[in-house]
Design a protein around this motif. Structure first.
Motif, PDB file in Angstrom:
ATOM      1  N   LEU A 167      38.845 -17.728 -13.076  1.00 17.82           N
ATOM      2  CA  LEU A 167      38.511 -18.993 -12.413  1.00 17.82           C
ATOM      3  C   LEU A 167      38.936 -20.176 -13.284  1.00 17.82           C
ATOM      4  N   CYS A 186      42.733 -20.488 -13.002  1.00 18.27           N
ATOM      5  CA  CYS A 186      43.226 -20.970 -11.709  1.00 18.27           C
ATOM      6  C   CYS A 186      42.846 -22.420 -11.435  1.00 18.27           C
ATOM      7  N   LEU A 187      41.695 -22.848 -11.940  1.00 22.89           N
ATOM      8  CA  LEU A 187      41.263 -24.224 -11.712  1.00 22.89           C
ATOM      9  C   LEU A 187      42.178 -25.235 -12.399  1.00 22.89           C
ATOM     10  N   SER A 243      48.193 -24.298 -11.257  1.00 19.29           N
ATOM     11  CA  SER A 243      48.657 -23.664 -10.021  1.00 19.29           C
ATOM     12  C   SER A 243      49.589 -22.501 -10.343  1.00 19.29           C
ATOM     13  N   LEU A 261      47.390 -19.640 -10.959  1.00 20.70           N
ATOM     14  CA  LEU A 261      46.814 -19.222  -9.681  1.00 20.70           C
ATOM     15  C   LEU A 261      47.794 -18.328  -8.927  1.00 20.70           C
ATOM     16  N   ALA A 287      34.259 -18.706  -5.642  1.00 23.53           N
ATOM     17  CA  ALA A 287      34.924 -19.933  -6.096  1.00 23.53           C
ATOM     18  C   ALA A 287      36.432 -19.718  -6.218  1.00 23.53           C
ATOM     19  N   LEU A 288      36.825 -18.540  -6.701  1.00 22.02           N
ATOM     20  CA  LEU A 288      38.257 -18.217  -6.793  1.00 22.02           C
ATOM     21  C   LEU A 288      38.887 -18.144  -5.406  1.00 22.02           C
ATOM     22  N   ASN A 347      37.903 -19.618  -2.727  1.00 19.77           N
ATOM     23  CA  ASN A 347      37.981 -20.987  -2.219  1.00 19.77           C
ATOM     24  C   ASN A 347      39.160 -21.734  -2.838  1.00 19.77           C
ATOM     25  N   GLN A 348      39.417 -21.459  -4.111  1.00 25.48           N
ATOM     26  CA  GLN A 348      40.555 -22.089  -4.787  1.00 25.48           C
ATOM     27  C   GLN A 348      41.867 -21.633  -4.159  1.00 25.48           C
ATOM     28  N   SER A 368      42.245 -23.531  -0.952  1.00 27.26           N
ATOM     29  CA  SER A 368      42.664 -24.915  -1.179  1.00 27.26           C
ATOM     30  C   SER A 368      44.150 -24.990  -1.497  1.00 27.26           C
ATOM     31  N   GLN A 369      44.620 -24.056  -2.313  1.00 24.02           N
ATOM     32  CA  GLN A 369      46.043 -24.014  -2.659  1.00 24.02           C
ATOM     33  C   GLN A 369      46.884 -23.776  -1.417  1.00 24.02           C
TER      34      GLN A 369
END
Length: 760
Positions: free
Chosen positions: A705, A708-709, A712, A715, A744-745, A747-748, A751-752
């Protein structure tokens, strides 16, 4: 393959729904079907909550009270939501949003209820669930209001009259205000106002804290939560929990004061003669591993509940043996005779869970019933009571080498050698589960936890401890200390070997050795050119460091730099024990700073890469504890630790959990993330998420996490290595913290994906 195609091919329909945009042309279902599916999931979630078994842990206050509050609200809301699902209202965007919010709150509430156990913090539970129940209540009223104003044709079961009736019933359901009462008391603390006894009584009543033992259990649970928050670097949360601890500490102090005032004894009872658990005059005083004295029946009941920490000092008990304190017993007998006070058997005169004088009520609980409700306290080890003699090396082992001969260090909390987690242990509050161990020659390793506001020193009962036996040990130790001063190498070798073995046996010996002045001499001998003397000295210090007071004394004796010298020049076994000693000393916060700044990290990283299997484990444990202090993280990365840690994530090395826990800490800084990516850490972290232990999965997800946060590129690499399926599984079946990180991952990733779609 694009990120969008990867996600679409891996996610089951209901998760695809959550990860996809409702306007996306790639959706497999039309919007109406998806809305109904989501609403049905929410209805199922509410049903699942209402079907929770109302027994065991849930029958305990305050869980039962808050569950019933939520149940009353949801029984009003569920039929309404059922009717929405089966009507054209299912397509109403505003109604959907309200119902989704209710569903999220119910799921979170369900998790808090299911994760509750008898040794959890009651006040923290209430501070979490009370706002959720209030939110569900408010959303329910909003739902009724929206339905009344709806332009849709409402089904019969949603008639205006029925909605009005349900709305009135919901408004009549009041909500608890314990959270506001706790906040009121915290505000008074900040304003330096004395304890408001009325407020304390309200809080205790709301939480079901009716006995001194329950108040002490609450304090222990909050200390643990605070420690977890600090290790996760959630400073604001740690500060707030610390204020909760102050509230509970005030309850305890007030209990003690009232108990003394209400004593039926014709003369005041000396405080040292009263059991800290029962607050009554002791009849059978016993000493526990922390050096504190308690009434046998009460401390046994405490331990039988699954608590292996000293109620008074919060130290984890290295063993659960109860040693009779004959000296205190004799002093009490003399005092009783002088003051014409008759001793009464506590098991016959009172209940072990004596009612709190804050309430004036009594809820008896026998030791047997307490044992039947025994639970393991999170983060603490279950230790069976065993005699000190069982820890002694066999003759054959002792003759082979003066170094430790216990079983190899383990990483799971079930092992008897593990330390209390003084770091990122995480339920919902922490960052990395890393049980820490000091191994030494002992099989009853120390579990010392530092807590502001609590005395760490042994009580006077330690000095009164045991008569002739202790006197004999002190005489023996004084003779050995004199031998340490000898210029004869053989004499020094023999003395260090005997002190090492004495320090292994029990806490009384460790205290006696320190009191006789051995620590400074042993520290000096760390620079001995004789390998055996050096090895004996470092192992003796390791065993002595089990005692928290000795940790401070060893550090104050200037041991850090000589220990680093042993790390650099010693035999393989001496290096192992030096690393383990540095870990043990680093449990104390200021030592983390000094050890890191003294140059220990380089030699520890070298041991991590080139040491024996045990040496690598000891180095990883020490580095993990040092990495809690932010400044040390950069040093550990710069010393090249990441490459070794990635290599040690090979299951064949037997160090996956240790290595991934350190990486999770290092992933919180930019240079740590960069090194993990460069050293090939991403594929092995993904592999741990899929195949690792529960703790390993949790920490691997936390590390990924962070990666990736902040990147990119990382990620995309995580996706390319097939992380989605194991993360989906983890989000549904992992530990609470693992679920949080996995979601959370995911969701990331979503979002990407949406960001890429927008740019297209």
């Amino acid at each position: 393959m694009s990120i969008e195609l990867q996600i679409g091919s891996y996610f089951p329909p209901f998760l695809l729904l959550l990860l996809s945009s409702s306007s996306s042309s790639s959706l497999l279902f039309n919007a109406g079907v998806m809305e109904i599916s989501l609403l049905k999931m929410i209805v199922n979630g509410i049903s699942s909550f209402l079907q929770l078994s109302f027994s065991g842990n849930m029958s305990t206050e305050p869980v039962s009270k808050y569950y019933q509050k939520a149940e009353e609200i949801l029984k009003l809301l569920k039929p309404i939501i059922d009717a929405i699902v089966n009507s054209e209202l299912a397509s109403d965007e505003v109604l959907n949003k309200i119902v989704e919010e209710i569903g999220r709150a119910v799921n979170e509430l369900k998790e808090h209820v299911e994760n509750w156990h008898l040794l959890s913090s009651k006040v923290y539970f209430v501070m979490q669930v009370e706002p959720l129940i209030l939110r569900i209540h408010t959303l329910g009223l909003n739902l009724f209001q929206q339905l009344k104003a709806s332009q849709h044709c409402l089904p019969d079961e949603l008639s205006s009259e029925h909605l009005q009736n349900c709305s009135q019933k919901l408004k009549l359901l009041g909500h608890e205000e314990t959270t506001s009462i706790v906040k009121e008391d915290i505000t008074e603390q900040l304003e330096n106002v004395g304890p408001n006894l009325e407020v304390l009584a309200k809080i205790a009543d709301s939480l079901g804290l009716r006995t001194n033992q329950e108040v002490l259990i609450e304090a222990v649970a909050l200390e643990r939560l605070k420690e977890n928050a600090e290790q996760s670097e959630k400073n604001a949360e740690a500060e707030y929990i610390d204020k909760m601890i102050t509230v509970v500490t005030r309850m305890h102090d007030h209990l003690v004061m009232l108990k003394q005032a209400q004593s039926s004894s014709p003369v005041p009872i000396p405080a040292d003669f009263c059991c800290p658990l029962s607050l009554e005059l002791m009849t059978d005083p016993v000493i526990v591993a922390s050096g504190q004295t308690y009434e046998r029946a009460y401390i046994k009941n405490w331990i039988d509940l699954g608590l292996t920490v000293c109620p008074k000092t919060r130290q984890t008990l290295a063993h659960t043996n109860l040693i009779p304190n004959y000296t205190v017993k004799a002093l009490i007998a003399n005092w009783c005779e002088s003051n014409n006070v008759q001793l009464v058997d506590p098991t016959k005169s009172t209940n072990l869970n004596q009612a709190s004088v804050l309430h004036g009520s009594n809820q008896p609980s026998s030791p047997e019933s307490a044992r039947s409700r025994s639970f393991s306290f999170p983060g603490l080890d279950d230790r069976s009571a065993s005699s000190d003699e069982s820890c002694v090396d066999s003759v054959s082992q002792s003759s082979m080498s003066p170094s430790r001969r216990e079983s190899p260090s383990a990483f799971s909390s079930e092992q008897s050698q593990t330390h209390i987690r003084a770091v990122s242990d995480s339920c919902a509050l922490s960052t990395a589960n890393f049980p820490q161990e000091t191994q030494g020659d002992h099989n009853n390793a120390p579990q010392m936890s530092s807590s502001p506001g609590h005395s760490r020193s042994a009580s006077a009962s330690v000095e009164l401890n045991t008569g002739a036996d202790l006197s004999g040990i002190e005489t023996q130790v004084r003779n050995l200390v004199e031998s340490l001063r000898s210029s004869d190498v053989d004499t020094q070798r023999e003395a260090t070997a005997e002190l090492r073995l004495l320090a292994k046996h029990n806490m009384d010996n460790r205290i006696a050795i320190a009191n006789c002045g051995a620590i400074n001499l042993l520290v000096d001998l760390l620079r001995s050119t004789d390998a055996t003397i050096q090895e004996n000295a470092v192992t003796a210090l390791l065993n002595l460091s089990i005692n928290d007071n000795n940790k401070t004394a060893i550090a104050n004796a200037g041991a850090i730099e000589p220990l680093i010298h042993v790390l650099e020049t010693g035999s393989p076994e001496a290096k192992e024990n030096s690393a383990a000693t540095l870990f043990s000393l680093s449990v104390i916060e200021e030592n983390k700073i000094f050890i890191g700044r003294s140059g220990a990290i380089g030699p520890l990283v070298d041991l991590l890469g080139n040491g024996t299997p045990r040496g690598k484990k000891d180095a990883a444990t020490a580095l993990f504890n040092l990495s809690i202090f932010h400044e040390n993280k950069g040093r550990i990365v710069q010393a090249g630790a990441v490459r070794h840690l990635v290599e040690l994530m090979d299951p064949a090395a037997g160090m996956v959990d240790k290595a991934v826990a350190v990486l999770a800490n290092l992933a919180t800084i930019p240079e740590g993330r960069s090194a993990i990516g460069q050293e090939g850490g991403i594929p092995v972290l993904v592999e741990v998420v899929e195949l690792g232990s529960a703790r390993g999965k949790e920490n691997a997800a936390a590390a990924l996490l962070h990666l990736c946060l902040h990147s990119s590129r990382f990620l995309s690499m995580v996706l390319q290595h097939g992380a989605v399926p194991p993360l989906v599984a983890l989000s549904q079946s992992g530990t609470p913290r693992a679920k949080e990180k996995a979601q959370a991952l995911l969701n990331q990733f979503r979002s990407q994906r949406h960001g890429n779609a927008g740019r297209g």
